[in-house]
Design an enzyme around this catalytic site. Structure first.
Site, short mmCIF file in Angstrom:
data_model
loop_
_atom_site.label_atom_id
_atom_site.label_comp_id
_atom_site.label_asym_id
_atom_site.label_seq_id
_atom_site.Cartn_x
_atom_site.Cartn_y
_atom_site.Cartn_z
CG HIS A 103 -1.92 -1.10 1.25
ND1 HIS A 103 -1.73 -2.24 2.00
CD2 HIS A 103 -3.11 -1.27 0.59
CE1 HIS A 103 -2.74 -3.05 1.83
NE2 HIS A 103 -3.61 -2.49 0.98
CG ASP A 204 31.79 -34.12 17.07
OD1 ASP A 204 32.89 -34.71 17.05
OD2 ASP A 204 30.72 -34.68 16.82
CG ASP A 359 30.83 -31.61 9.03
OD1 ASP A 359 31.19 -32.67 9.56
OD2 ASP A 359 31.53 -30.58 9.01
#
Length: 453
Positions: A103, A204, A359
Protein backbone atom coordinates in the site's frame (compact mmCIF):
# COMPACT_ATOMS: atom_id res chain seq x y z
CA UNK A 1 2.65 -31.69 27.41
CA UNK A 2 6.43 -31.77 26.90
CA UNK A 3 8.47 -32.81 29.94
CA UNK A 4 11.53 -30.59 29.55
CA UNK A 5 13.42 -32.31 32.37
CA UNK A 6 13.01 -35.62 30.55
CA UNK A 7 14.32 -34.12 27.30
CA UNK A 8 17.71 -33.20 28.80
CA UNK A 9 19.30 -35.31 31.53
CA UNK A 10 21.64 -32.61 32.78
CA UNK A 11 23.55 -34.91 35.14
CA UNK A 12 23.55 -38.07 33.05
CA UNK A 13 24.71 -36.38 29.86
CA UNK A 14 21.94 -37.62 27.55
CA UNK A 15 19.26 -35.96 25.42
CA UNK A 16 16.05 -37.35 24.04
CA UNK A 17 16.04 -37.65 20.23
CA UNK A 18 12.69 -35.85 20.14
CA UNK A 19 14.55 -32.52 20.50
CA UNK A 20 15.63 -32.86 16.87
CA UNK A 21 12.21 -33.30 15.29
CA UNK A 22 9.23 -32.16 17.35
CA UNK A 23 7.10 -29.17 16.43
CA UNK A 24 6.01 -28.46 20.00
CA UNK A 25 9.60 -28.37 21.25
CA UNK A 26 10.58 -26.17 18.31
CA UNK A 27 7.79 -23.70 19.09
CA UNK A 28 8.97 -23.51 22.69
CA UNK A 29 12.54 -22.89 21.46
CA UNK A 30 11.34 -19.93 19.40
CA UNK A 31 9.62 -18.47 22.47
CA UNK A 32 12.16 -19.19 25.19
CA UNK A 33 15.49 -19.31 23.38
CA UNK A 34 15.38 -17.29 20.16
CA UNK A 35 13.11 -14.55 21.55
CA UNK A 36 15.40 -14.14 24.61
CA UNK A 37 18.98 -14.85 23.44
CA UNK A 38 21.46 -12.55 21.75
CA UNK A 39 21.51 -13.51 18.05
CA UNK A 40 24.13 -12.62 15.46
CA UNK A 41 22.98 -9.99 12.94
CA UNK A 42 25.96 -8.77 10.92
CA UNK A 43 29.45 -7.35 11.13
CA UNK A 44 29.86 -3.58 11.23
CA UNK A 45 32.12 -3.80 8.19
CA UNK A 46 29.15 -5.04 6.15
CA UNK A 47 27.22 -1.79 6.83
CA UNK A 48 29.87 0.97 7.01
CA UNK A 49 27.82 3.91 5.67
CA UNK A 50 24.66 5.74 6.73
CA UNK A 51 21.66 3.91 5.30
CA UNK A 52 23.57 0.67 4.66
CA UNK A 53 21.43 -2.31 5.63
CA UNK A 54 21.26 -6.09 5.64
CA UNK A 55 18.17 -8.25 5.88
CA UNK A 56 18.49 -11.25 8.18
CA UNK A 57 16.60 -13.47 10.62
CA UNK A 58 16.27 -13.67 14.39
CA UNK A 59 14.79 -17.11 14.84
CA UNK A 60 11.96 -17.02 12.32
CA UNK A 61 11.46 -13.27 12.62
CA UNK A 62 12.82 -11.31 9.66
CA UNK A 63 14.63 -8.09 10.51
CA UNK A 64 16.38 -5.19 8.78
CA UNK A 65 19.68 -4.06 10.34
CA UNK A 66 20.49 -0.44 9.43
CA UNK A 67 23.36 1.98 10.00
CA UNK A 68 21.90 5.19 11.51
CA UNK A 69 22.85 8.81 10.87
CA UNK A 70 24.58 9.04 14.24
CA UNK A 71 26.71 6.00 13.40
CA UNK A 72 24.79 3.57 15.61
CA UNK A 73 23.12 0.40 14.36
CA UNK A 74 19.43 -0.40 14.79
CA UNK A 75 17.28 -3.36 13.80
CA UNK A 76 13.58 -3.54 12.99
CA UNK A 77 11.04 -6.22 12.15
CA UNK A 78 10.70 -6.32 8.38
CA UNK A 79 6.91 -6.04 8.48
CA UNK A 80 4.75 -3.05 7.58
CA UNK A 81 2.66 -1.80 10.48
CA UNK A 82 -0.39 -1.48 8.21
CA UNK A 83 -1.07 -5.04 7.04
CA UNK A 84 2.22 -6.79 7.77
CA UNK A 85 3.78 -7.04 4.31
CA UNK A 86 7.55 -7.11 3.85
CA UNK A 87 9.00 -3.62 3.45
CA UNK A 88 12.50 -4.66 2.33
CA UNK A 89 13.03 -7.50 -0.14
CA UNK A 90 16.73 -7.03 -0.94
CA UNK A 91 19.37 -8.99 0.96
CA UNK A 92 21.53 -5.89 1.44
CA UNK A 93 21.96 -2.37 0.11
CA UNK A 94 21.66 1.31 0.96
CA UNK A 95 18.40 3.19 1.42
CA UNK A 96 16.95 6.48 2.60
CA UNK A 97 13.48 4.99 3.03
CA UNK A 98 11.83 1.55 3.05
CA UNK A 99 8.54 1.47 1.15
CA UNK A 100 5.94 -1.26 1.52
CA UNK A 101 5.02 -2.60 -1.96
CA UNK A 102 1.47 -3.42 -0.83
CA UNK A 103 0.00 0.00 0.00
CA UNK A 104 3.01 2.31 -0.17
CA UNK A 105 3.66 3.13 3.49
CA UNK A 106 7.19 4.51 3.78
CA UNK A 107 9.60 4.23 6.73
CA UNK A 108 12.81 6.12 7.43
CA UNK A 109 16.07 4.34 8.23
CA UNK A 110 15.30 5.06 11.91
CA UNK A 111 12.10 3.00 11.55
CA UNK A 112 9.73 5.96 11.83
CA UNK A 113 6.64 6.07 9.64
CA UNK A 114 7.26 8.93 7.19
CA UNK A 115 4.70 8.61 4.41
CA UNK A 116 1.16 7.21 4.01
CA UNK A 117 -0.52 7.53 0.60
CA UNK A 118 -3.74 9.58 0.74
CA UNK A 119 -3.26 10.05 4.48
CA UNK A 120 -5.30 13.29 4.70
CA UNK A 121 -8.09 12.09 2.45
CA UNK A 122 -8.54 8.61 4.00
CA UNK A 123 -7.45 8.94 7.63
CA UNK A 124 -8.61 12.55 8.09
CA UNK A 125 -6.10 13.31 10.81
CA UNK A 126 -6.89 10.21 12.87
CA UNK A 127 -3.64 8.29 12.12
CA UNK A 128 -0.86 8.94 14.62
CA UNK A 129 2.24 8.13 12.56
CA UNK A 130 4.48 8.45 15.63
CA UNK A 131 3.04 5.24 17.06
CA UNK A 132 3.18 3.21 13.86
CA UNK A 133 6.88 2.98 13.10
CA UNK A 134 8.55 -0.33 12.38
CA UNK A 135 8.79 -2.50 15.49
CA UNK A 136 12.26 -2.10 16.89
CA UNK A 137 14.58 -4.82 18.20
CA UNK A 138 15.11 -3.35 21.69
CA UNK A 139 18.71 -4.48 22.18
CA UNK A 140 21.41 -4.16 19.51
CA UNK A 141 25.07 -4.13 20.52
CA UNK A 142 28.47 -4.77 18.97
CA UNK A 143 31.35 -6.85 20.31
CA UNK A 144 34.58 -5.96 18.48
CA UNK A 145 32.49 -5.15 15.39
CA UNK A 146 30.29 -8.28 15.52
CA UNK A 147 26.70 -7.06 15.87
CA UNK A 148 24.08 -9.02 17.84
CA UNK A 149 20.47 -8.29 18.69
CA UNK A 150 18.02 -9.45 21.36
CA UNK A 151 14.23 -9.18 21.52
CA UNK A 152 14.11 -9.32 25.33
CA UNK A 153 14.76 -5.93 26.91
CA UNK A 154 15.37 -7.61 30.29
CA UNK A 155 18.28 -9.68 28.99
CA UNK A 156 21.82 -9.01 30.18
CA UNK A 157 24.04 -6.84 28.01
CA UNK A 158 25.84 -8.54 25.14
CA UNK A 159 29.12 -8.38 27.06
CA UNK A 160 27.47 -10.02 30.08
CA UNK A 161 25.79 -12.65 27.86
CA UNK A 162 29.11 -13.60 26.28
CA UNK A 163 30.67 -13.49 29.73
CA UNK A 164 33.64 -15.83 30.09
CA UNK A 165 33.44 -16.63 26.38
CA UNK A 166 34.69 -13.11 25.68
CA UNK A 167 38.07 -14.06 27.17
CA UNK A 168 38.53 -16.53 24.29
CA UNK A 169 36.87 -14.43 21.58
CA UNK A 170 39.23 -11.53 22.27
CA UNK A 171 42.16 -13.64 21.04
CA UNK A 172 41.00 -13.43 17.43
CA UNK A 173 38.30 -10.76 17.42
CA UNK A 174 40.49 -8.03 18.88
CA UNK A 175 44.09 -8.81 19.88
CA UNK A 176 45.77 -8.69 16.47
CA UNK A 177 44.02 -5.55 15.25
CA UNK A 178 40.52 -6.95 14.94
CA UNK A 179 38.69 -9.30 12.60
CA UNK A 180 36.16 -8.86 9.83
CA UNK A 181 33.90 -10.97 7.64
CA UNK A 182 34.18 -11.35 3.90
CA UNK A 183 30.68 -11.36 2.46
CA UNK A 184 28.00 -11.40 1.34
CA UNK A 185 27.41 -14.81 2.90
CA UNK A 186 26.86 -17.91 0.84
CA UNK A 187 23.52 -19.56 1.56
CA UNK A 188 22.33 -23.15 1.50
CA UNK A 189 19.46 -25.20 2.89
CA UNK A 190 20.01 -28.29 5.05
CA UNK A 191 17.24 -30.62 6.11
CA UNK A 192 18.40 -30.74 9.70
CA UNK A 193 17.53 -29.29 13.08
CA UNK A 194 19.41 -26.13 14.09
CA UNK A 195 20.89 -27.77 17.19
CA UNK A 196 22.77 -30.47 15.26
CA UNK A 197 25.36 -28.15 13.65
CA UNK A 198 25.43 -25.96 16.77
CA UNK A 199 26.40 -28.92 18.94
CA UNK A 200 28.86 -30.17 16.33
CA UNK A 201 30.76 -26.88 16.28
CA UNK A 202 30.59 -26.36 20.04
CA UNK A 203 32.59 -29.45 20.83
CA UNK A 204 32.99 -32.23 18.28
CA UNK A 205 36.51 -33.08 17.15
CA UNK A 206 35.80 -36.78 17.66
CA UNK A 207 34.25 -36.98 14.18
CA UNK A 208 37.03 -35.24 12.25
CA UNK A 209 39.40 -38.10 11.47
CA UNK A 210 36.51 -40.48 10.75
CA UNK A 211 33.86 -38.42 8.95
CA UNK A 212 36.42 -36.40 7.00
CA UNK A 213 38.99 -39.18 6.53
CA UNK A 214 38.76 -39.35 2.72
CA UNK A 215 38.69 -35.57 2.31
CA UNK A 216 41.65 -35.12 4.65
CA UNK A 217 43.60 -37.69 2.68
CA UNK A 218 42.85 -35.80 -0.53
CA UNK A 219 44.01 -32.61 1.17
CA UNK A 220 47.26 -34.24 2.21
CA UNK A 221 46.44 -34.47 5.92
CA UNK A 222 46.98 -37.58 8.02
CA UNK A 223 43.61 -38.73 9.39
CA UNK A 224 45.11 -40.83 12.19
CA UNK A 225 46.63 -37.66 13.67
CA UNK A 226 43.11 -36.33 14.07
CA UNK A 227 41.69 -39.35 15.86
CA UNK A 228 40.70 -41.71 13.07
CA UNK A 229 42.49 -44.69 14.62
CA UNK A 230 44.36 -43.35 17.63
CA UNK A 231 44.85 -40.15 19.57
CA UNK A 232 47.72 -37.99 18.37
CA UNK A 233 50.85 -37.85 20.46
CA UNK A 234 51.32 -35.05 22.98
CA UNK A 235 48.88 -32.32 23.94
CA UNK A 236 45.68 -32.65 21.91
CA UNK A 237 44.12 -29.45 23.19
CA UNK A 238 41.21 -28.56 25.41
CA UNK A 239 37.43 -28.41 25.44
CA UNK A 240 35.74 -25.59 27.33
CA UNK A 241 32.19 -24.68 28.26
CA UNK A 242 31.18 -21.29 29.65
CA UNK A 243 28.06 -19.74 31.14
CA UNK A 244 25.06 -19.33 28.81
CA UNK A 245 25.92 -22.46 26.79
CA UNK A 246 28.82 -21.05 24.79
CA UNK A 247 31.73 -23.40 24.24
CA UNK A 248 34.81 -24.17 22.23
CA UNK A 249 37.32 -26.84 21.41
CA UNK A 250 40.97 -25.84 21.01
CA UNK A 251 43.39 -27.88 18.91
CA UNK A 252 46.80 -26.60 19.94
CA UNK A 253 49.07 -25.76 17.04
CA UNK A 254 46.42 -26.96 14.56
CA UNK A 255 46.08 -23.53 13.01
CA UNK A 256 45.37 -23.10 9.31
CA UNK A 257 46.89 -26.42 8.26
CA UNK A 258 43.98 -27.36 6.00
CA UNK A 259 43.96 -24.05 4.10
CA UNK A 260 46.47 -25.32 1.57
CA UNK A 261 48.93 -23.00 -0.17
CA UNK A 262 47.94 -19.96 1.91
CA UNK A 263 48.69 -21.69 5.24
CA UNK A 264 52.45 -20.82 5.36
CA UNK A 265 51.63 -17.15 4.77
CA UNK A 266 49.10 -17.18 7.62
CA UNK A 267 51.58 -18.85 9.97
CA UNK A 268 54.21 -16.24 9.14
CA UNK A 269 51.65 -13.47 9.69
CA UNK A 270 50.67 -14.90 13.07
CA UNK A 271 54.31 -15.28 14.12
CA UNK A 272 54.94 -11.57 13.63
CA UNK A 273 51.86 -10.70 15.72
CA UNK A 274 52.58 -13.00 18.64
CA UNK A 275 54.75 -10.62 20.64
CA UNK A 276 52.23 -7.74 20.64
CA UNK A 277 49.41 -10.13 21.47
CA UNK A 278 51.35 -11.40 24.47
CA UNK A 279 51.90 -7.84 25.65
CA UNK A 280 48.17 -7.20 25.41
CA UNK A 281 46.68 -10.49 26.58
CA UNK A 282 49.45 -12.34 28.40
CA UNK A 283 51.13 -15.65 27.66
CA UNK A 284 48.19 -17.90 28.58
CA UNK A 285 45.82 -16.43 26.01
CA UNK A 286 48.56 -16.03 23.42
CA UNK A 287 48.80 -19.84 23.50
CA UNK A 288 45.39 -19.88 21.77
CA UNK A 289 46.46 -17.60 18.91
CA UNK A 290 47.35 -19.76 15.91
CA UNK A 291 45.41 -22.76 17.22
CA UNK A 292 42.42 -24.31 15.51
CA UNK A 293 39.23 -23.47 17.41
CA UNK A 294 35.75 -24.80 16.77
CA UNK A 295 33.08 -22.98 18.71
CA UNK A 296 29.42 -22.02 19.09
CA UNK A 297 28.03 -18.85 20.62
CA UNK A 298 24.69 -20.05 21.98
CA UNK A 299 22.33 -20.68 20.38
CA UNK A 300 23.09 -20.78 16.64
CA UNK A 301 26.26 -18.84 15.75
CA UNK A 302 29.38 -20.94 15.11
CA UNK A 303 32.89 -20.43 13.84
CA UNK A 304 36.10 -22.23 13.01
CA UNK A 305 39.17 -20.11 13.69
CA UNK A 306 42.06 -21.66 11.78
CA UNK A 307 39.91 -22.74 8.86
CA UNK A 308 38.38 -19.27 9.01
CA UNK A 309 34.68 -19.96 8.61
CA UNK A 310 31.86 -18.11 10.37
CA UNK A 311 28.39 -19.72 10.38
CA UNK A 312 24.81 -18.89 11.22
CA UNK A 313 22.30 -21.74 11.46
CA UNK A 314 18.94 -20.06 10.78
CA UNK A 315 16.00 -22.27 11.86
CA UNK A 316 13.26 -22.90 9.32
CA UNK A 317 11.13 -25.34 11.29
CA UNK A 318 12.21 -28.35 13.34
CA UNK A 319 13.64 -30.17 10.33
CA UNK A 320 15.28 -27.47 8.21
CA UNK A 321 17.82 -24.63 8.45
CA UNK A 322 19.31 -22.02 6.20
CA UNK A 323 23.10 -21.92 6.52
CA UNK A 324 24.87 -18.57 6.12
CA UNK A 325 28.65 -18.75 5.67
CA UNK A 326 31.23 -15.96 5.76
CA UNK A 327 35.04 -16.03 5.72
CA UNK A 328 36.77 -14.62 8.83
CA UNK A 329 40.02 -12.70 8.31
CA UNK A 330 42.16 -10.38 10.38
CA UNK A 331 41.56 -6.77 9.35
CA UNK A 332 45.23 -5.92 8.97
CA UNK A 333 46.05 -8.82 6.65
CA UNK A 334 47.05 -7.93 3.07
CA UNK A 335 44.08 -7.98 0.68
CA UNK A 336 45.65 -10.72 -1.43
CA UNK A 337 45.98 -12.95 1.63
CA UNK A 338 42.35 -12.31 2.59
CA UNK A 339 41.23 -13.29 -0.90
CA UNK A 340 43.22 -16.52 -0.86
CA UNK A 341 41.91 -17.40 2.60
CA UNK A 342 38.34 -16.93 1.32
CA UNK A 343 39.01 -19.21 -1.64
CA UNK A 344 40.49 -21.91 0.59
CA UNK A 345 37.74 -21.62 3.18
CA UNK A 346 35.02 -22.03 0.57
CA UNK A 347 36.78 -25.10 -0.79
CA UNK A 348 36.35 -26.64 2.65
CA UNK A 349 33.23 -25.12 4.23
CA UNK A 350 31.37 -23.23 1.51
CA UNK A 351 28.01 -24.53 0.26
CA UNK A 352 29.80 -27.15 -1.86
CA UNK A 353 32.84 -27.50 0.40
CA UNK A 354 34.65 -30.82 0.77
CA UNK A 355 34.18 -30.97 4.54
CA UNK A 356 30.79 -29.24 4.53
CA UNK A 357 29.32 -32.05 2.43
CA UNK A 358 30.56 -34.72 4.85
CA UNK A 359 29.02 -32.92 7.82
CA UNK A 360 25.75 -32.18 6.03
CA UNK A 361 25.06 -35.88 5.41
CA UNK A 362 25.44 -36.68 9.11
CA UNK A 363 23.45 -33.66 10.29
CA UNK A 364 20.54 -34.48 8.01
CA UNK A 365 20.47 -38.16 8.98
CA UNK A 366 20.35 -37.34 12.72
CA UNK A 367 17.36 -35.08 12.15
CA UNK A 368 15.43 -37.16 9.63
CA UNK A 369 15.78 -40.43 11.55
CA UNK A 370 14.28 -38.66 14.56
CA UNK A 371 11.02 -38.39 12.66
CA UNK A 372 10.35 -42.02 13.60
CA UNK A 373 8.04 -42.43 16.58
CA UNK A 374 10.13 -45.12 18.25
CA UNK A 375 13.43 -43.39 17.42
CA UNK A 376 12.17 -40.18 19.02
CA UNK A 377 11.66 -41.98 22.32
CA UNK A 378 15.34 -42.96 22.50
CA UNK A 379 18.26 -40.95 23.83
CA UNK A 380 21.58 -39.78 22.43
CA UNK A 381 24.74 -39.63 24.53
CA UNK A 382 27.21 -36.85 25.35
CA UNK A 383 29.15 -38.50 28.18
CA UNK A 384 32.68 -38.47 26.75
CA UNK A 385 35.12 -37.07 29.37
CA UNK A 386 32.26 -36.83 31.88
CA UNK A 387 33.91 -36.89 35.28
CA UNK A 388 37.17 -35.39 34.04
CA UNK A 389 36.14 -31.73 33.82
CA UNK A 390 37.94 -29.19 35.98
CA UNK A 391 38.74 -25.53 36.42
CA UNK A 392 42.13 -24.17 35.35
CA UNK A 393 43.60 -21.17 37.19
CA UNK A 394 43.40 -18.08 35.01
CA UNK A 395 41.26 -19.79 32.37
CA UNK A 396 37.50 -19.06 32.47
CA UNK A 397 34.85 -21.75 32.27
CA UNK A 398 34.84 -25.47 32.89
CA UNK A 399 37.65 -27.27 31.08
CA UNK A 400 37.98 -30.76 29.65
CA UNK A 401 41.55 -32.00 29.35
CA UNK A 402 41.32 -33.33 25.79
CA UNK A 403 40.13 -31.79 22.54
CA UNK A 404 38.12 -34.96 21.98
CA UNK A 405 35.44 -34.84 24.60
CA UNK A 406 31.90 -33.65 25.14
CA UNK A 407 32.33 -31.12 27.93
CA UNK A 408 31.00 -28.33 25.70
CA UNK A 409 28.08 -30.51 24.56
CA UNK A 410 26.98 -30.93 28.16
CA UNK A 411 27.33 -27.21 28.86
CA UNK A 412 25.34 -26.35 25.73
CA UNK A 413 22.45 -28.63 26.63
CA UNK A 414 22.40 -27.75 30.31
CA UNK A 415 21.83 -24.12 29.35
CA UNK A 416 19.36 -25.11 26.63
CA UNK A 417 17.36 -26.93 29.33
CA UNK A 418 17.68 -23.95 31.67
CA UNK A 419 16.32 -21.57 29.02
CA UNK A 420 13.32 -23.79 28.27
CA UNK A 421 12.46 -24.11 31.96
CA UNK A 422 12.97 -20.46 32.98
CA UNK A 423 10.10 -18.02 32.81
CA UNK A 424 12.35 -14.96 32.76
CA UNK A 425 15.93 -13.74 32.69
CA UNK A 426 15.72 -13.21 36.44
CA UNK A 427 15.29 -16.96 36.85
CA UNK A 428 18.24 -17.58 34.54
CA UNK A 429 20.42 -15.11 36.46
CA UNK A 430 19.69 -17.06 39.63
CA UNK A 431 21.81 -19.87 38.21
CA UNK A 432 24.87 -17.73 37.48
CA UNK A 433 26.64 -18.52 40.73
CA UNK A 434 26.10 -22.29 40.68
CA UNK A 435 26.30 -23.41 37.05
CA UNK A 436 30.00 -24.35 37.12
CA UNK A 437 29.73 -26.03 40.54
CA UNK A 438 26.93 -28.22 39.18
CA UNK A 439 29.08 -29.33 36.26
CA UNK A 440 32.13 -29.90 38.41
CA UNK A 441 30.10 -31.91 40.93
CA UNK A 442 29.82 -34.60 38.26
CA UNK A 443 33.60 -34.93 38.35
CA UNK A 444 33.53 -35.39 42.12
CA UNK A 445 30.76 -37.99 41.81
CA UNK A 446 32.73 -39.92 39.19
CA UNK A 447 35.89 -39.83 41.27
CA UNK A 448 33.94 -41.16 44.25
CA UNK A 449 32.60 -44.05 42.16
CA UNK A 450 36.11 -44.86 40.93
CA UNK A 451 37.46 -44.94 44.50
CA UNK A 452 34.70 -47.31 45.58
CA UNK A 453 35.62 -49.64 42.73
Amino acid sequence: MTDICDLIDKDGGTQKSAIFHDQGIYDLEMERIFARSWLFLTHEGQIPNIGDYVRTMMGEDEVIVVRQRDGSVKAFLNACRHRGAQVCAAEAGNANIFVCPYHGWGYGIDGSLRAVPLEKELYKGRLDKSTHGLRVVPLVESYHGFVYGCFDSTAPSLKEYLGEMGWYLDVWMDAAGGAELIGPPSRSILNCNWKVPSENFVGDTYHVGWTHGAALKALGAKPHRLGNRSLPDGDTGLQITTRHGHGLCVGFDGGPGMLGAVAPDILAWQAQNRERIERKLGSLRTRFYGCHINSTIFPNNSFLWGTNTFKLWQPRGPGSIEVLTWTIVEKEMPEDMKSRIATSMNRLFGSAGMLEADDSDNMESITQLSRGFVTRQGRVISQMSKGDDRQVPGMPGVVGDCAMGETAYRGFYRFYREMLLAGSWDEIRAGDSVWSDELLSLTLQSQSVERRK
